[in-house]
Design a protein around this motif. Sequence first.
Motif, PDB file in Angstrom:
ATOM      1  N   VAL A 127       0.919  -1.260   0.054  1.00 34.96           N
ATOM      2  CA  VAL A 127       0.142   0.002   0.036  1.00 34.96           C
ATOM      3  C   VAL A 127       0.980   1.283   0.016  1.00 34.96           C
ATOM      4  O   VAL A 127       0.615   2.093  -0.805  1.00 34.96           O
ATOM      5  CB  VAL A 127      -0.874  -0.131   1.298  1.00 34.96           C
TER       6      VAL A 127
ATOM      7  N   MET B 271       0.566   3.535  -3.289  1.00 34.71           N
ATOM      8  CA  MET B 271      -0.063   4.834  -3.133  1.00 34.71           C
ATOM      9  C   MET B 271       0.648   5.959  -2.757  1.00 34.71           C
ATOM     10  O   MET B 271       0.242   7.187  -2.781  1.00 34.71           O
ATOM     11  CB  MET B 271      -1.345   4.497  -1.939  1.00 34.71           C
TER      12      MET B 271
ATOM     13  N   GLU C 236      -8.018   5.894   4.917  1.00 36.41           N
ATOM     14  CA  GLU C 236      -8.072   5.005   3.824  1.00 36.41           C
ATOM     15  C   GLU C 236      -6.640   4.140   3.724  1.00 36.41           C
ATOM     16  O   GLU C 236      -6.908   3.078   3.191  1.00 36.41           O
ATOM     17  CB  GLU C 236      -7.889   6.091   2.539  1.00 36.41           C
TER      18      GLU C 236
ATOM     19  N   ASN D 168      -7.716   1.120   5.541  1.00 42.90           N
ATOM     20  CA  ASN D 168      -8.617   0.448   4.803  1.00 42.90           C
ATOM     21  C   ASN D 168      -8.008  -0.475   3.611  1.00 42.90           C
ATOM     22  O   ASN D 168      -8.393  -1.540   3.497  1.00 42.90           O
ATOM     23  CB  ASN D 168      -9.647   1.384   4.143  1.00 42.90           C
ATOM     24  N   MET D 169      -7.071   0.119   3.042  1.00 39.76           N
ATOM     25  CA  MET D 169      -6.503  -0.744   1.898  1.00 39.76           C
ATOM     26  C   MET D 169      -5.577  -1.679   2.570  1.00 39.76           C
ATOM     27  O   MET D 169      -5.329  -2.922   1.763  1.00 39.76           O
ATOM     28  CB  MET D 169      -5.647   0.397   1.089  1.00 39.76           C
TER      29      MET D 169
ATOM     30  N   GLY E 113      -7.774  -4.424   3.383  1.00 44.14           N
ATOM     31  CA  GLY E 113      -8.304  -5.033   2.373  1.00 44.14           C
ATOM     32  C   GLY E 113      -7.158  -6.188   1.590  1.00 44.14           C
ATOM     33  O   GLY E 113      -7.520  -7.249   0.855  1.00 44.14           O
ATOM     34  N   ASN E 114      -6.107  -5.512   1.397  1.00 40.60           N
ATOM     35  CA  ASN E 114      -4.963  -6.267   0.819  1.00 40.60           C
ATOM     36  C   ASN E 114      -4.611  -7.371   1.495  1.00 40.60           C
ATOM     37  O   ASN E 114      -4.451  -8.514   0.965  1.00 40.60           O
ATOM     38  CB  ASN E 114      -3.961  -5.286   0.855  1.00 40.60           C
TER      39      ASN E 114
ATOM     40  N   LYS F 141      -6.681  -9.226   3.692  1.00 36.45           N
ATOM     41  CA  LYS F 141      -7.686 -10.296   3.629  1.00 36.45           C
ATOM     42  C   LYS F 141      -7.668 -10.915   1.978  1.00 36.45           C
ATOM     43  O   LYS F 141      -7.778 -12.051   2.125  1.00 36.45           O
ATOM     44  CB  LYS F 141      -9.038  -9.731   3.815  1.00 36.45           C
TER      45      LYS F 141
ATOM     46  N   LEU G 117     -15.487  -5.340   5.543  1.00 38.44           N
ATOM     47  CA  LEU G 117     -14.749  -4.299   6.303  1.00 38.44           C
ATOM     48  C   LEU G 117     -15.783  -3.147   6.567  1.00 38.44           C
ATOM     49  O   LEU G 117     -16.327  -2.747   5.730  1.00 38.44           O
ATOM     50  CB  LEU G 117     -13.622  -3.767   5.325  1.00 38.44           C
TER      51      LEU G 117
ATOM     52  N   PRO H 204     -13.696   3.060   7.970  1.00 32.33           N
ATOM     53  CA  PRO H 204     -12.614   3.543   9.101  1.00 32.33           C
ATOM     54  C   PRO H 204     -13.081   4.548  10.093  1.00 32.33           C
ATOM     55  O   PRO H 204     -14.073   5.361  10.009  1.00 32.33           O
ATOM     56  CB  PRO H 204     -11.381   4.114   8.099  1.00 32.33           C
TER      57      PRO H 204
END
Lengths: 126, 166
Positions: B32, B36, B103, B106-107, B110-111, B113, B125, B128
């Motif tokens: 991430v 990003m 964010e 969150n990423m 998600g990454n 899982k 999820l 946040p």
Amino acid sequence: MSQIRALIVDDSSVMRKIVERSLRQAGLDLSSVIEAGNGADALGLLDAHPVDLILSDINMPVMDGLEFVRQIQAVEKLRSIPVVMITTEGSESNVVQALSLGAKGYIRKPFTPDQVKEHVLPVLGL
Amino acid sequence: MKMKTVSESSLPPVVFDGPTWTPLLELSAREVFEIMLGTKLRVHGSHADAKDGEFTALVGLAGSLCGVLSIRCTNQAARIMAGKMLDMPPEEVDSDSWDALGEIANMIAGNFKGKLSGVGNHCMLSVPTIIVGTDYQSRSVTGGNLIEVIFEFERKPLWVTLELHE
């Protein structure tokens, strides 16, 4: 390349700015960009602001991206607008559900500008 | 914190595996930050002072994985993260630093899982939540398992913690 009017839907204002920047880096000539923090607000904006492209998160408060796509598909004048999902919810079931509801593409966060280009340009026929 | 529900009957059994999951969490965070923010994270090599965790972003997990992923850092680090994401000087970042930290959490969640085979489809999820300040304690009511990786970001510690309920 003709000018594109885009709607970006994400509950993160930072992510909305990143998506807009990525669209410009992809070479899109954006004549206007409107933003919403959830699907309900986005539907309200679409009444007054026609767009050529929608990029939407899935996991949002009030109305999530899947319900947003479902409601777009229920409105004849909105049905033809291509929707690309951009989300951390990258599970296979979400991909299948989003596409079955009418989304035209799917980008998983984190993403590079090249990935945005790769997934967005084809749905615009570019 | 808004949480979606997942049908209990559809949940496959997930057994906590700290030795395998710790490097996956580390990799998830590294990816991430590299993609990003254009930043390579490295693991913090010395003692990390808890007072450097002024900002906390929490993302809830529900379903086959149930718990909370959090990231903690200084106010300045959060500003720098937002600045890197938005391509602007950190001193010009305002409340976007909260949004950016959320964010990022969150990423990472998600990454992470997505790297666990078979989990992604059965774990949702939350949006946040941000906590400002260090004078608080978080405690699971059901007991559970903890993975924590401490990175170094801009010469300050950055905690990435995954607390899972049993």
